[in-house]
Scaffold this motif. Structure first.
Motif, PDB file in Angstrom:
ATOM      1  N   UNK A  92     -53.111 -19.116  79.424  1.00  0.00           N
ATOM      2  CA  UNK A  92     -52.157 -18.350  80.225  1.00  0.00           C
ATOM      3  C   UNK A  92     -50.894 -18.034  79.425  1.00  0.00           C
ATOM      4  N   UNK A  93     -50.471 -18.952  78.580  1.00  0.00           N
ATOM      5  CA  UNK A  93     -49.264 -18.734  77.779  1.00  0.00           C
ATOM      6  C   UNK A  93     -49.461 -17.609  76.784  1.00  0.00           C
ATOM      7  N   UNK A  94     -50.597 -17.549  76.148  1.00  0.00           N
ATOM      8  CA  UNK A  94     -50.832 -16.549  75.109  1.00  0.00           C
ATOM      9  C   UNK A  94     -51.016 -15.149  75.687  1.00  0.00           C
ATOM     10  N   UNK A  95     -51.248 -15.023  77.001  1.00  0.00           N
ATOM     11  CA  UNK A  95     -51.494 -13.705  77.602  1.00  0.00           C
ATOM     12  C   UNK A  95     -50.332 -12.714  77.446  1.00  0.00           C
ATOM     13  N   UNK A  96     -49.115 -12.904  77.501  1.00  0.00           N
ATOM     14  CA  UNK A  96     -48.338 -14.046  77.931  1.00  0.00           C
ATOM     15  C   UNK A  96     -48.033 -13.967  79.436  1.00  0.00           C
ATOM     16  N   UNK A  97     -48.052 -15.114  80.056  1.00  0.00           N
ATOM     17  CA  UNK A  97     -47.736 -15.265  81.466  1.00  0.00           C
ATOM     18  C   UNK A  97     -46.351 -15.897  81.552  1.00  0.00           C
ATOM     19  N   UNK A  98     -45.408 -15.193  82.141  1.00  0.00           N
ATOM     20  CA  UNK A  98     -44.028 -15.685  82.172  1.00  0.00           C
ATOM     21  C   UNK A  98     -43.877 -16.973  82.962  1.00  0.00           C
ATOM     22  N   UNK A  99     -44.783 -17.238  83.892  1.00  0.00           N
ATOM     23  CA  UNK A  99     -44.701 -18.498  84.630  1.00  0.00           C
ATOM     24  C   UNK A  99     -44.860 -19.686  83.680  1.00  0.00           C
ATOM     25  N   UNK A 125     -42.788 -19.781  71.824  1.00  0.00           N
ATOM     26  CA  UNK A 125     -41.936 -18.845  71.081  1.00  0.00           C
ATOM     27  C   UNK A 125     -42.744 -17.705  70.487  1.00  0.00           C
ATOM     28  N   UNK A 126     -43.950 -18.010  70.000  1.00  0.00           N
ATOM     29  CA  UNK A 126     -44.785 -16.956  69.418  1.00  0.00           C
ATOM     30  C   UNK A 126     -45.356 -16.036  70.503  1.00  0.00           C
ATOM     31  N   UNK A 127     -45.485 -16.533  71.719  1.00  0.00           N
ATOM     32  CA  UNK A 127     -46.016 -15.714  72.817  1.00  0.00           C
ATOM     33  C   UNK A 127     -44.943 -14.852  73.467  1.00  0.00           C
ATOM     34  N   UNK A 128     -43.686 -15.228  73.307  1.00  0.00           N
ATOM     35  CA  UNK A 128     -42.592 -14.487  73.938  1.00  0.00           C
ATOM     36  C   UNK A 128     -42.282 -13.256  73.094  1.00  0.00           C
ATOM     37  N   UNK A 129     -42.792 -12.138  73.530  1.00  0.00           N
ATOM     38  CA  UNK A 129     -42.642 -10.892  72.791  1.00  0.00           C
ATOM     39  C   UNK A 129     -42.648  -9.735  73.783  1.00  0.00           C
ATOM     40  N   UNK A 130     -42.652  -8.530  73.248  1.00  0.00           N
ATOM     41  CA  UNK A 130     -42.726  -7.351  74.119  1.00  0.00           C
ATOM     42  C   UNK A 130     -44.010  -7.348  74.948  1.00  0.00           C
ATOM     43  N   UNK A 131     -44.995  -8.081  74.492  1.00  0.00           N
ATOM     44  CA  UNK A 131     -46.262  -8.152  75.230  1.00  0.00           C
ATOM     45  C   UNK A 131     -46.085  -8.812  76.598  1.00  0.00           C
ATOM     46  N   UNK A 132     -44.968  -9.512  76.800  1.00  0.00           N
ATOM     47  CA  UNK A 132     -44.705 -10.152  78.089  1.00  0.00           C
ATOM     48  C   UNK A 132     -44.171  -9.160  79.119  1.00  0.00           C
ATOM     49  N   UNK A 133     -43.728  -8.008  78.671  1.00  0.00           N
ATOM     50  CA  UNK A 133     -43.166  -7.031  79.597  1.00  0.00           C
ATOM     51  C   UNK A 133     -44.140  -6.635  80.705  1.00  0.00           C
ATOM     52  N   UNK A 134     -45.426  -6.373  80.401  1.00  0.00           N
ATOM     53  CA  UNK A 134     -46.345  -6.006  81.491  1.00  0.00           C
ATOM     54  C   UNK A 134     -46.454  -7.059  82.595  1.00  0.00           C
ATOM     55  N   UNK A 135     -46.251  -8.329  82.240  1.00  0.00           N
ATOM     56  CA  UNK A 135     -46.294  -9.369  83.267  1.00  0.00           C
ATOM     57  C   UNK A 135     -45.104  -9.207  84.216  1.00  0.00           C
ATOM     58  N   UNK A 136     -43.917  -8.979  83.661  1.00  0.00           N
ATOM     59  CA  UNK A 136     -42.731  -8.762  84.493  1.00  0.00           C
ATOM     60  C   UNK A 136     -42.954  -7.521  85.361  1.00  0.00           C
ATOM     61  N   UNK A 137     -43.403  -6.456  84.744  1.00  0.00           N
ATOM     62  CA  UNK A 137     -43.639  -5.204  85.462  1.00  0.00           C
ATOM     63  C   UNK A 137     -44.665  -5.405  86.581  1.00  0.00           C
ATOM     64  N   UNK A 138     -45.749  -6.106  86.281  1.00  0.00           N
ATOM     65  CA  UNK A 138     -46.791  -6.355  87.283  1.00  0.00           C
ATOM     66  C   UNK A 138     -46.275  -7.176  88.451  1.00  0.00           C
ATOM     67  N   UNK A 139     -45.454  -8.189  88.158  1.00  0.00           N
ATOM     68  CA  UNK A 139     -44.896  -9.016  89.238  1.00  0.00           C
ATOM     69  C   UNK A 139     -43.959  -8.195  90.118  1.00  0.00           C
ATOM     70  N   UNK A 140     -43.161  -7.326  89.524  1.00  0.00           N
ATOM     71  CA  UNK A 140     -42.238  -6.495  90.298  1.00  0.00           C
ATOM     72  C   UNK A 140     -43.027  -5.523  91.174  1.00  0.00           C
TER      73      UNK A 140
END
Length: 174
Positions: A92-99, A125-140
């Motif tokens: 889940x972290x590598x997806x990255x899942x902000x939770x 730290x390696x998972x926290x990247x622009x790739x996490x943006x879709x998770x934020x967008x999806x949750x919103x």
């Protein structure tokens, strides 16, 4: 006034009593208490991960396997747990899942296996990247749909949308 830390530690003790074969890798306070947005009525969210005995991965009967996720509510306090087995937590972290990133980078770590937790921080730290943006967008988007379905005027539903955006900003900034 509530003693959040005491409630969290008592609830962690309840968790350990209920699941004695699970080795906690780390447990942190997440959610509104993590961001400083908690009210007196806010529940306490504890997130983290655990290890299960290796033999569990070789059990063929799905009914006999230990769960990869545990959701648990304290009987004494308004404390809710969501814990994942380490393997699932890493996926889940590598997806990255902000939770998961929220749990790793929380300010309050109630318990940790320091060596593994330090490795998880580096992994996070390696998972926290622009790739996490879709998770934020999806949750919103999910929160907006939920709000529109039930009540557009409910301030709490709008607060959930705002909270997801702020959580994304907080994690990316910190």
């Amino acid at each position: 006034m509530r003693d959040v830390m005491n409630e969290a530690y008592v609830a962690l003790g309840e968790f350990k009593e209920k699941y004695p074969t699970y080795e906690i890798v780390f447990a942190s306070i997440a959610g509104s208490h993590s961001f400083g947005w908690a009210s007196e009525k806010s529940d306490i969210d504890i997130r983290g991960c655990y290890r299960i005995p290796t033999k569990n991965f070789f059990i063929e009967d799905e009914n006999e396997k230990l769960p990869m996720t545990i959701e648990f509510k304290s009987e004494q306090y308004d404390v809710e747990f969501q814990m994942h087995e380490l393997q699932k937590f890493l996926k889940l972290t590598i997806q990255p899942n902000l939770n998961m990133l929220d749990a790793i980078f929380a300010d309050v770590i109630l318990e940790s296996d320091d060596n593994t937790y330090d490795s998880l921080c580096k992994f996070g730290n390696s998972a926290l990247s622009k790739a996490a943006y879709p998770h934020v967008q999806g949750m919103v988007i999910h929160m907006k749909k939920h709000r529109n379905k039930y009540n557009l005027c409910d301030p709490k539903k709008n607060l959930y949308i705002f909270r997801e955006l702020m959580r994304g900003i907080y994690l990316f900034e910190n």
